[in-house]
Structure formats: C-alpha cells, structure tokens
Motif scaffolding. Sequence first.
Motif, PDB file in Angstrom:
ATOM      1  N   VAL A   1     -36.948  30.080 -31.973  1.00 21.19           N
ATOM      2  CA  VAL A   1     -36.548  29.268 -33.108  1.00 21.19           C
ATOM      3  C   VAL A   1     -37.660  29.340 -34.145  1.00 21.19           C
ATOM      4  O   VAL A   1     -38.857  29.373 -33.788  1.00 21.19           O
ATOM      5  N   VAL A   2     -37.278  29.447 -35.425  1.00 24.40           N
ATOM      6  CA  VAL A   2     -38.245  29.645 -36.503  1.00 24.40           C
ATOM      7  C   VAL A   2     -38.042  28.548 -37.541  1.00 24.40           C
ATOM      8  O   VAL A   2     -36.921  28.330 -38.013  1.00 24.40           O
TER       9      VAL A   2
ATOM     10  N   LEU B   1     -28.510  33.478 -32.317  1.00 21.73           N
ATOM     11  CA  LEU B   1     -28.707  33.193 -30.904  1.00 21.73           C
ATOM     12  C   LEU B   1     -28.310  34.404 -30.075  1.00 21.73           C
ATOM     13  O   LEU B   1     -27.394  35.156 -30.424  1.00 21.73           O
ATOM     14  N   GLY B   2     -29.006  34.596 -28.966  1.00 21.79           N
ATOM     15  CA  GLY B   2     -28.697  35.714 -28.091  1.00 21.79           C
ATOM     16  C   GLY B   2     -27.287  35.646 -27.549  1.00 21.79           C
ATOM     17  O   GLY B   2     -26.707  34.568 -27.386  1.00 21.79           O
TER      18      GLY B   2
ATOM     19  N   THR C   1     -34.911  25.824 -18.626  1.00 16.98           N
ATOM     20  CA  THR C   1     -35.995  25.064 -19.262  1.00 16.98           C
ATOM     21  C   THR C   1     -35.606  23.650 -19.670  1.00 16.98           C
ATOM     22  O   THR C   1     -36.485  22.812 -19.895  1.00 16.98           O
ATOM     23  N   GLY C   2     -34.317  23.401 -19.833  1.00 19.64           N
ATOM     24  CA  GLY C   2     -33.877  22.115 -20.355  1.00 19.64           C
ATOM     25  C   GLY C   2     -33.872  22.044 -21.869  1.00 19.64           C
ATOM     26  O   GLY C   2     -33.402  21.055 -22.442  1.00 19.64           O
ATOM     27  N   ILE C   3     -34.393  23.064 -22.563  1.00 20.93           N
ATOM     28  CA  ILE C   3     -34.377  23.080 -24.031  1.00 20.93           C
ATOM     29  C   ILE C   3     -32.969  23.438 -24.491  1.00 20.93           C
ATOM     30  O   ILE C   3     -32.436  24.486 -24.135  1.00 20.93           O
ATOM     31  N   ASP C   4     -32.367  22.564 -25.289  1.00 22.65           N
ATOM     32  CA  ASP C   4     -30.990  22.748 -25.718  1.00 22.65           C
ATOM     33  C   ASP C   4     -30.927  23.708 -26.903  1.00 22.65           C
ATOM     34  O   ASP C   4     -31.388  23.383 -28.000  1.00 22.65           O
TER      35      ASP C   4
ATOM     36  N   ALA D   1     -31.129  25.179 -32.654  1.00 21.96           N
ATOM     37  CA  ALA D   1     -30.660  26.055 -33.728  1.00 21.96           C
ATOM     38  C   ALA D   1     -30.090  25.245 -34.887  1.00 21.96           C
ATOM     39  O   ALA D   1     -30.326  25.564 -36.058  1.00 21.96           O
ATOM     40  N   ALA D   2     -29.349  24.183 -34.583  1.00 19.44           N
ATOM     41  CA  ALA D   2     -28.782  23.345 -35.638  1.00 19.44           C
ATOM     42  C   ALA D   2     -29.879  22.639 -36.419  1.00 19.44           C
ATOM     43  O   ALA D   2     -29.812  22.520 -37.648  1.00 19.44           O
TER      44      ALA D   2
END
Length: 412
Positions: A211-212, A290-291, A303-306, A311-312
């Motif tokens: 994410v950037v 997104l991939g 990881t639990g990272i949504d 991205a939103a």
Amino acid sequence: MTTERPHLLVIATGWQVYREYLLRSIGERFRIHLFHVAEPTWENAYITGSTVVPSTIDGPAMAEEARRLHERDPIDGVLCWDEARILPASYVTEALGLPGGGPAMIARVRDKGQTRAALDAAGVAQPRSVPVTTLEETLAAADAIGYPVILKPRGLAASLGVVRVKDAGELRDGFTFASGAKAPDPVGLDFATPLLVEEYVTGEEVSVDAVVREGEVTALYVARKVIGYPPYAEEIGHVVAGDDPLLRDPVLLHALRDTHDALGFRDGWTHSEFILTTDGPRLIEVNGRLGGDMIPYLGLLATGIDPGLAAASAACGLAPDVEPSLARTAGIRFFYPAEENTTVASVGFAEERLPDAIDQVSPMVLPGAVVSPPPAGIVLGRIAFATAVADSAAGCREALESAEGALVVETS
C-alpha cells in the motif's frame, strides 16, 4: 466533526468468488458507489449506490459520469482492482483530483515496455528487455541477449502469452504463441512494438503487495509462487507467510521503493513481482492494483491486515491500518483438467477427505464448460481452487495436496 463514512467509487467488481471479500470489508467503513455495466446483484449487500455505465473501459466517459456524481455527493476516493480497468479508472481520479495518479503514470505501470524503460533510466535491477514487432526482430534480440529468453506481450496480464524458449527453433513457435495471445478486454494502449524479449533469470519468484500513501511504500504481503506447466508461466498456487522474512529484507524493500519512485507511483496499491536471484532481486513487473489469485485474501488470513480497508483508505487519502495481528501461513492451489477440450459435467470436493486446515474450496466453472490445461487454458483452464491456513508452508502444501485428492470432476 463529521462521522459520515467516506464515499468511495468502485469501478467494476470482477468475479464474486474472487472479490466479494473486499467489498464486504470496505462496505463496513465506507459508502460504496459502484460503476458497472449491469445492474448489481450480489454487490447490493455492500454498496450504497450504483450507476450503470455503457462501458467501464471508456475512461473519459466514466470521468464525465463521475463528475456528475461528485456534484451530487462528493467522492473521496476511486478504487479499481481489475487490470483492464485501472487505466480507465485513472481518468476518473485525474478528473476529480483524487489520489491514485493520472493516465500517464498508470500507463507506465500498465505497459510493461514503459515500465522497463522507466526502471532502466533509474537503475533498478531487472532483466534485460528488448521491445520487438516481427519474428526477425525477435530472433535478433534473442541472439543479443542470449538463450534461453522469455517472450512476453507488453500489455497483457495473468501470464497470458508468456513463454520461455531455449533456442531459435522454439522461438519461432513461441513467437506465434506470444503474439497471438489476446486479453478478454481491450488493453487501451497502442503498441508500436507489442512484444518484449527478455533475459531469463533464475531464482524463486515472489510477489509483493504494498500500500502506498504520499510516496511511502509499505509491503504488506509476500506471496511465494508455485509455477507449473513449463515452459509456460502458469501460476498454479501461492503461499503467504505472515512472518515472512522478506517483509523485513532491506535489499528487497529498497528495490521496491526504488521501483515506485521510478514509476512515480505515490498513492494506491501495487502488486510487484520479483525473482530472487543469487545477485539480488530482479523486478519482473508491477501492477497498479491489488494482487489477483486471491493473494490479498491469503494476506488477510496470514497477517490479519485487511486489504480492502487498506486499499480503500489509500484511495481516499487516509492512513491505512497496516499493523499485523496474526502470523500464520495461508496458501491457494488451482486445479485444472487433465486433458484438452474437457467438457465438465460437475466439479466438487469429497468433504470427508478435506483436512481441517482447508479454509475453503470452490468450483470455478459451470456444467457444460469446455476447458483445457495450459497452454491452451492459461488461467482460463482452472476448474476449482482450495485455500488453506496452517502454522507453516509445509502444512499448507500438505492440506492443499489433500484437497487435490478430494477433487471430484465428472466429464461428459
């Protein structure tokens, strides 16, 4: 202080089985307006509004429609995860002055030839690459680079048309295969030189979803690829470890940052692919989305990272939550028919033979579908998939192999 949820414009959704998890998460914290070519169906559970547009490939027309929507209900961000539509979506972000970059920047990502040129100018390590049009130019480029080489269409995705050739004899057939590959949707770019001849580099192939925000690149997931059907580059699976040491590898992270700087990518989500050679990582390609292959879903499990919320948030100029809460391993495996032109009557799994580590299984074709394994069925030959969660990559592999043994395919 306003408590209203940010207003996010999503352009197209893709296949429900692949992307519903994203909308589900995003809809909890964002108001979603969907641009689609048909009335929403399953998406209605997560969106607050929609517009049926004639095309999600026509960027300027969507930008005009988005301006009208923005006047009625201001849009805070634009999100698109479909490769064929990230360039059209960039017309919308540019028209509304929102994060995400305009068409010139996204074209540098979407067009593998422009990517190579930008990275070469910045000194980012990557395979040698020569754009070509004719068979004669392809033969000359391969001679200059040295066999084996990779032939790759510069505007396609999902390994369509990608093939490794070991000599001039194989190159002639490979040229026909690569130059004849077609995308399901228009690419939206004109190529004077439609193919790339690239140096073949060896090592493990990985992808990095990042994410950037305002130029700061944060690597979230590393997926280690499972490649099948050589000499074609079919990705038959991926494994994501929540505590993968590559997430902390300074050389890889430096290459990732340099890549984004060279492309001018400052806001959004990227899916970058590297080969880990003995001399360090070599950038293979970058995707401004997104991939695919449910890799972000694996990242969520591991990881639990949504990924949907991150991205939103980036699309709306907000700080994404990138703190992991888990350290597990998740994997996916895709399954294919054994023979070309197989007519599928049904696809399912013997539930009693699935181990506890299996997260989900799903058919990918309807009865009556005619499918083939690669090379005729690159990506489109997949008939089912399974995902698994375990404490290790070995545990994931074992569970996914058991799922393959539980796959039941009836043909007609």
